[in-house]
Design a protein around this motif. Structure first.
Motif, PDB file in Angstrom:
ATOM      1  N   PRO A 419      42.634  30.344  38.700  1.00  0.00           N
ATOM      2  CA  PRO A 419      41.433  30.859  38.016  1.00  0.00           C
ATOM      3  C   PRO A 419      41.638  31.123  36.528  1.00  0.00           C
ATOM      4  O   PRO A 419      40.681  31.102  35.763  1.00  0.00           O
ATOM      5  N   GLN A 420      42.884  31.348  36.113  1.00  0.00           N
ATOM      6  CA  GLN A 420      43.142  31.644  34.702  1.00  0.00           C
ATOM      7  C   GLN A 420      42.707  30.495  33.787  1.00  0.00           C
ATOM      8  O   GLN A 420      42.371  30.722  32.619  1.00  0.00           O
ATOM      9  N   LEU A 421      42.701  29.270  34.315  1.00  0.00           N
ATOM     10  CA  LEU A 421      42.300  28.131  33.496  1.00  0.00           C
ATOM     11  C   LEU A 421      40.837  28.245  33.051  1.00  0.00           C
ATOM     12  O   LEU A 421      40.478  27.825  31.956  1.00  0.00           O
ATOM     13  N   SER A 422      40.014  28.813  33.922  1.00  0.00           N
ATOM     14  CA  SER A 422      38.607  29.010  33.581  1.00  0.00           C
ATOM     15  C   SER A 422      38.355  30.363  32.932  1.00  0.00           C
ATOM     16  O   SER A 422      37.493  30.483  32.046  1.00  0.00           O
ATOM     17  N   MET A 423      39.094  31.368  33.352  1.00  0.00           N
ATOM     18  CA  MET A 423      38.786  32.747  32.955  1.00  0.00           C
ATOM     19  C   MET A 423      39.524  33.222  31.717  1.00  0.00           C
ATOM     20  O   MET A 423      39.226  34.298  31.195  1.00  0.00           O
ATOM     21  N   TRP A 424      40.483  32.433  31.235  1.00  0.00           N
ATOM     22  CA  TRP A 424      41.287  32.890  30.092  1.00  0.00           C
ATOM     23  C   TRP A 424      40.422  33.103  28.847  1.00  0.00           C
ATOM     24  O   TRP A 424      40.484  34.151  28.212  1.00  0.00           O
ATOM     25  N   LEU A 425      39.599  32.106  28.509  1.00  0.00           N
ATOM     26  CA  LEU A 425      38.811  32.208  27.276  1.00  0.00           C
ATOM     27  C   LEU A 425      37.725  33.295  27.355  1.00  0.00           C
ATOM     28  O   LEU A 425      37.601  34.090  26.417  1.00  0.00           O
ATOM     29  N   PRO A 426      36.964  33.390  28.457  1.00  0.00           N
ATOM     30  CA  PRO A 426      36.007  34.501  28.544  1.00  0.00           C
ATOM     31  C   PRO A 426      36.700  35.863  28.481  1.00  0.00           C
ATOM     32  O   PRO A 426      36.183  36.812  27.871  1.00  0.00           O
ATOM     33  N   GLY A 427      37.883  35.959  29.097  1.00  0.00           N
ATOM     34  CA  GLY A 427      38.621  37.224  29.038  1.00  0.00           C
ATOM     35  C   GLY A 427      39.094  37.530  27.628  1.00  0.00           C
ATOM     36  O   GLY A 427      39.076  38.674  27.184  1.00  0.00           O
TER      37      GLY A 427
END
Length: 431
Positions: A419-427
Motif C-alpha cells: 500500500p505504501q506505493l499508493s499512499m506515500w505521496l498522499p501521506g
C-alpha cells in the motif's frame, strides 16, 4: 423466501435482463431500481430524490472541467507534440519507439484522464509511425492499447472522480496524488517489457530528433504537459482544489491551443463544447441512476451481506484481496468501467475497510483492475479502438496485448499488497 431475498433476486435479474437486451447501463440501473421499489411498495418519488441528490455535488464540477481541458488539448495537436517530446527523451534507445509509446501515453493520460482518449489520440500517431519503422502492426496495437490504461490511474482520471463520489466523498486530491507513483511504476514496467520484446522480435530501430528541432520539440513538449503540472502543483501546494485546478487547466488549454499552437480556428470551440456537453450529460445521468441504485443496495443491506460472505470464506486479507481482484477482473470483461465503479464501490468498500485498507488505496486498485477490463472482450473499449486504428482483428489485437496485460496484472498485485506505493505521496502531503 423473505421479502428482502425476493427483492434482491428481482434487482439482480431485472438488471442482467436489461443489460442482455442492450439497454444503456444507466437505464438498466434506473429500471431495475424502479422494479424493485415497486415490489417493496416504496414510493417511486424516492428514486427521483436519490437521482437529484446524486448529481447535487460541488465535486462534480471537476468532471466537466477536466473533460473540456482534455478535449481542447486533444483537438489542438497535443498528441503529436507529446510523441515528439517522448522521442526526445527515449527515442535514441534501441527499440526506443516502443518505449516512446509508453511515455507518450503517460503524458497524454496526464492531460485527458481517459484511456479511450489516450489510445485514440496517441494510437493514431504511434501505430502508423511504428509500422513505418518496421514494427509489426499487432505488436504496435498490443502495446498502445496496454499503455493507454495508464490514463485511468494517473491524474486527472475521470474514473477516480467517479470513485470518489461512489465512495462517499473520498478526497479527490488524495486520489490524484495516490495515482502518481502507480502511474510511473506502470510506465516503467511497460517500458521494460516493450524494450525486451522489441529486441527479441528484432525491432531495434532508433529514432533521433534532429538537432535543429530539439529546442522546438522541447518547448512544445513543456507547453503540452504543463496542465499536468498545474493540476498536481496546485494540489501539492494547497493553492487550489481539484475543481479549481480543472478550471485553470481549461483556461490554460484554451490559450495554448488557440493562441499559441493555432492549428485549429477559434470557431472549432463550439464543436468542442457540444462534444463535451454530450459526454458530461451521459456521465451525470449515469451518476444519478447509480446513486439511486446504490441507495437501494444499502436499503437491502447487500454490502453487509457481501462483507459477511467474504469474511466467512477467509479472514486473511491476502486471500480476500485476491478474491476481490479476480472478481473485478471478471466483471470488467462484460461491463464498462464507469458503471462498475459506481455499482461495485458501495458493495466492496465496506469489505476492504473492514480489513483495514484505506479507501484511497482501494481506489487505485479498482482503477487499474477495471482498466485491465477495458482490454478484454466482449466490451474491451480500448482494445476495440486500438484494433480499429491498426486495422487488425480483435483476436490478433488480443493476442498481441496479452503479454502486456500480464505486466499490468503483475503491477496490480504489487500495488495491492504494498500500500505504501499508493499512499506515500498522499501521506507526504498530509491528504
Amino acid at each position: 423466501m423473505d421479502t428482502t431475498t425476493v427483492a434482491i433476486i428481482i434487482l439482480v435479474i431485472s438488471f442482467i435482463a436489461m443489460l442482455v437486451l442492450r439497454f444503456p447501463v444507466a437505464l438498466c440501473l434506473a429500471g431495475s431500481t424502479i422494479f424493485t421499489l415497486m415490489y417493496l411498495n416504496v414510493p417511486l418519488e424516492v428514486i427521483g430524490q436519490r437521482m437529484i441528490q446524486g448529481v447535487n455535488s460541488y465535486a462534480l464540477l471537476t468532471i466537466p472541467f477536466f473533460i473540456l481541458a482534455g478535449q481542447i488539448m486533444g483537438e489542438g495537436g497535443l498528441a503529436l507534440r507529446l510523441v515528439n517530446f517522448a522521442l526526445l527523451i527515449v527515442g535514441r534507445i534501441r527499440g526506443g519507439l516502443a518505449m516512446v509509446n509508453c511515455v507518450a501515453c503517460l503524458f497524454f493520460g496526464n492531460i485527458s484522464g481517459s484511456a479511450a482518449a489516450d489510445v485514440s489520440s496517441i494510437g493514431s500517431i504511434m501505430i502508423p509511425m511504428m509500422k513505418k519503422k518496421g514494427y509489426s502492426t499487432e505488436f504496435s496495437v498490443g502495446l498502445t492499447t496496454s499503455a493507454a490504461i495508464q490514463g485511468v490511474v494517473v491524474p486527472p482520471s475521470h474514473n477516480l472522480i467517479l470513485y470518489s463520489l461512489a465512495a462517499g466523498g473520498t478526497s479527490i486530491s488524495a486520489l490524484f496524488l495516490a495515482g502518481v507513483v502507480p502511474g510511473v511504476i506502470l510506465c516503467i514496467a511497460l517500458m521494460i517489457a516493450s524494450y525486451f520484446m522489441a529486441i527479441r522480435k528484432g525491432f531495434t530501430q532508433k529514432h533521433v530528433v534532429a538537432r535543429e528541432d530539439v529546442s522546438k520539440v522541447l518547448k512544445d513538449g513543456i507547453l503540452a504537459i504543463m496542465p499536468a503540472f498545474i493540476i498536481l502543483g496546485g494540489i501539492f501546494s494547497g493553492w487550489f482544489t481539484a475543481s479549481e485546478s480543472g478550471a485553470i487547466a481549461c483556461l490554460y488549454a484554451f490559450i495554448v491551443t488557440f493562441f499559441v499552437y493555432r492549428e485549429i480556428p477559434l470557431s472549432r470551440m463550439w464543436t468542442i463544447l457540444k462534444r463535451t456537453l454530450r459526454t458530461v450529460s451521459m456521465v451525470l445521468f449515469l451518476i444519478a441512476a447509480s446513486n439511486a441504485f446504490g441507495w437501494l443496495l444499502a436499503y437491502l443491506k447487500i454490502p453487509a451481506l457481501v462483507t459477511d460472505t467474504l469474511l466467512q470464506i477467509s479472514h486473511n486479507p491476502i486471500i480476500i484481496l485476491l478474491i476481490i481482484n479476480i472478481l473485478l477482473l471478471i466483471l470488467g470483461s462484460p461491463m464498462d468501467m464507469a458503471p462498475l465503479i459506481l455499482i461495485m464501490t458501495p458493495i466492496l468498500l465496506p469489505v476492504v475497510t473492514a480489513l483495514g485498507m484505506d479507501p484511497v488505496h482501494f481506489g487505485i486498485i479498482m482503477m487499474l483492475n477495471l482498466g485491465i477490463g477495458l482490454l478484454t472482450p466482449p466490451v474491451g473499449t480500448v482494445l476495440f479502438i486500438g484494433c480499429a486504428i491498426g486495422k487488425v482483428s480483435i483476436g490478433q489485437g488480443a493476442r498481441a496485448m496479452a503479454p502486456f496485460a500480464l505486466v499490468l496484472v503483475a503491477v496490480l498485485m504489487l500495488l495491492t499488497y504494498i500500500p505504501q506505493l499508493s499512499m506515500w505521496l498522499p501521506g507526504l502531503m498530509n491528504h
